[in-house]
Design a protein around this motif. Sequence first.
Motif, PDB file in Angstrom:
ATOM      1  N   GLN A 145      59.838 -44.127  33.903  1.00  0.00           N
ATOM      2  CA  GLN A 145      59.133 -43.468  32.798  1.00  0.00           C
ATOM      3  C   GLN A 145      60.034 -42.433  32.126  1.00  0.00           C
ATOM      4  O   GLN A 145      59.573 -41.529  31.447  1.00  0.00           O
ATOM      5  CB  GLN A 145      57.846 -42.833  33.339  1.00  0.00           C
ATOM      6  CG  GLN A 145      56.801 -42.509  32.298  1.00  0.00           C
ATOM      7  CD  GLN A 145      56.019 -43.717  31.811  1.00  0.00           C
ATOM      8  OE1 GLN A 145      55.792 -44.644  32.585  1.00  0.00           O
ATOM      9  NE2 GLN A 145      55.608 -43.723  30.565  1.00  0.00           N
ATOM     10  N   THR A 146      61.322 -42.536  32.336  1.00  0.00           N
ATOM     11  CA  THR A 146      62.284 -41.646  31.690  1.00  0.00           C
ATOM     12  C   THR A 146      63.309 -42.514  30.965  1.00  0.00           C
ATOM     13  O   THR A 146      63.469 -43.686  31.306  1.00  0.00           O
ATOM     14  CB  THR A 146      63.022 -40.781  32.728  1.00  0.00           C
ATOM     15  OG1 THR A 146      63.554 -41.663  33.731  1.00  0.00           O
ATOM     16  CG2 THR A 146      62.091 -39.781  33.385  1.00  0.00           C
ATOM     17  N   CYS A 147      63.974 -41.933  29.967  1.00  0.00           N
ATOM     18  CA  CYS A 147      64.918 -42.725  29.179  1.00  0.00           C
ATOM     19  C   CYS A 147      66.086 -41.835  28.797  1.00  0.00           C
ATOM     20  O   CYS A 147      65.902 -40.673  28.420  1.00  0.00           O
ATOM     21  CB  CYS A 147      64.222 -43.254  27.925  1.00  0.00           C
ATOM     22  SG  CYS A 147      65.309 -44.214  26.859  1.00  0.00           S
ATOM     23  N   TYR A 186      65.637 -40.363  25.358  1.00  0.00           N
ATOM     24  CA  TYR A 186      64.485 -39.509  25.051  1.00  0.00           C
ATOM     25  C   TYR A 186      64.857 -38.047  25.301  1.00  0.00           C
ATOM     26  O   TYR A 186      65.729 -37.741  26.095  1.00  0.00           O
ATOM     27  CB  TYR A 186      63.311 -39.918  25.952  1.00  0.00           C
ATOM     28  CG  TYR A 186      61.955 -39.502  25.432  1.00  0.00           C
ATOM     29  CD1 TYR A 186      61.338 -40.187  24.389  1.00  0.00           C
ATOM     30  CD2 TYR A 186      61.276 -38.425  25.992  1.00  0.00           C
ATOM     31  CE1 TYR A 186      60.096 -39.821  23.914  1.00  0.00           C
ATOM     32  CE2 TYR A 186      60.029 -38.043  25.531  1.00  0.00           C
ATOM     33  CZ  TYR A 186      59.439 -38.743  24.485  1.00  0.00           C
ATOM     34  OH  TYR A 186      58.204 -38.369  24.040  1.00  0.00           O
ATOM     35  N   GLY A 223      57.631 -40.134  27.104  1.00  0.00           N
ATOM     36  CA  GLY A 223      57.532 -38.910  27.898  1.00  0.00           C
ATOM     37  C   GLY A 223      56.148 -38.278  27.876  1.00  0.00           C
ATOM     38  O   GLY A 223      55.841 -37.421  28.707  1.00  0.00           O
ATOM     39  N   LYS A 272      54.276 -36.313  30.918  1.00  0.00           N
ATOM     40  CA  LYS A 272      54.003 -34.881  30.768  1.00  0.00           C
ATOM     41  C   LYS A 272      52.525 -34.583  31.045  1.00  0.00           C
ATOM     42  O   LYS A 272      52.175 -33.560  31.630  1.00  0.00           O
ATOM     43  CB  LYS A 272      54.344 -34.452  29.327  1.00  0.00           C
ATOM     44  CG  LYS A 272      55.128 -33.163  29.252  1.00  0.00           C
ATOM     45  CD  LYS A 272      55.303 -32.675  27.818  1.00  0.00           C
ATOM     46  CE  LYS A 272      55.968 -33.653  26.890  1.00  0.00           C
ATOM     47  NZ  LYS A 272      55.931 -33.252  25.478  1.00  0.00           N
ATOM     48  N   ALA A 291      56.977 -40.848  37.507  1.00  0.00           N
ATOM     49  CA  ALA A 291      58.280 -41.059  36.865  1.00  0.00           C
ATOM     50  C   ALA A 291      58.933 -42.378  37.263  1.00  0.00           C
ATOM     51  O   ALA A 291      59.581 -43.036  36.454  1.00  0.00           O
ATOM     52  CB  ALA A 291      59.217 -39.899  37.204  1.00  0.00           C
TER      53      ALA A 291
END
Length: 377
Positions: free
Chosen positions: A129-131, A134, A147, A151, A157
Amino acid sequence: MLDFPLALLTQKQFLLSELQAHGLRLLDSGTGVASRRGGAGPTDHKAVTVLGTTIMVPVHTRGAANSTYVATPPDRRGISILQNGDAAVCEISFPPPPRFYGLTTADGIPYWKIALLHSRDTLATTVLQTCVRYGNSATKCQFCAIGESLKAGRTIAKKTPEQLAEVAAAAQRFDRIANVVLTTGTPPTNDRGASVLSECAVAIKNATNLPIQGQCEPPSDFGWFARMRAAGIDSLGMHLEAWDESVRRHIMPGKAEVPRAFYLEAFAAAVTVFGRGQVSTYLLAGLGDSVQSMHEAARVLIDLGVYPFIVPFVPVSGTPLAAHRPPSAELLRSVLGPVGQWLREAGMTSDTVKAGCAKCAACSTLSTFETQPACVA
Ligand code: SF4
């Protein structure tokens, strides 16, 4: 603009494209499955069944708040009336929340934080879930909300292969899930996420034997395609998002550093592994590409054996494009009418795809244009 002749439209093609362009106001916001908010790719939608087809319709966007299309609260049978202004159009319904949403892992994580039901029978998850792109306005894709759900605590994640196998098995058993979509934010490695997708595919395939689509940026080593296929990934998505390089640079400055030509090389290599029609790409109508550009894209991609999954751009709250105008229903019909015909002629229709977004088809009305005789104006 090439205008798809209205006289040739079926009621379904007309109405579904209207709803995806204008969005829907819900008089009861708690109706159906909780809406997708945030996450990778298109979001802020809700699954709605209209004239026998389930599609994702924007319900949380500015456009939806002003839409003339309104759904009344469901009656005791779960049926709502779709109204356009004061006129009743037809009955519609909302797929109910799946049973697997009520379960949690042994370590206390709700299954719905690990994977979600999309449309009727597709289980979808964002493995990472992160890039890498981003979090930096110089590189992030302006339409993306990957994100936001993290959040807000609506997901975790990183999903492990074991967690995904457990959730997929429950979703198959209790909710008759028929295929799985594994997407990922792009990690800072040359495989672009192919490795983590492969590990998850092995675990899910062993637990369910369900068809799986993997989605990632093109890896630098095309040998990954054979490794992904061997891991149990049946279909592959590598998403251009836009066709013109100038639109790509403007909307997604980081991702556009990988030129379209490299995607085309990757598509050709992937088709030799996954087969014609089992490789697909998202193209977002309304980001800036003209109708002619999207038609050129579709022609090139179909010739390569790649399914061009053309989806209306939905401006998502909390992103830099939140106020961007969504495409009109006329533009969608002008783009999708001819492309549906070309896909039918190529024998590459949505129903021939094994797994993934092109199979699910709910974020676009393209599949409804594949089944009707179409005429290019
Ligand atoms: S088309 Fe893809 S993103 Fe859209 S609902 Fe289906 S699986 Fe989800």
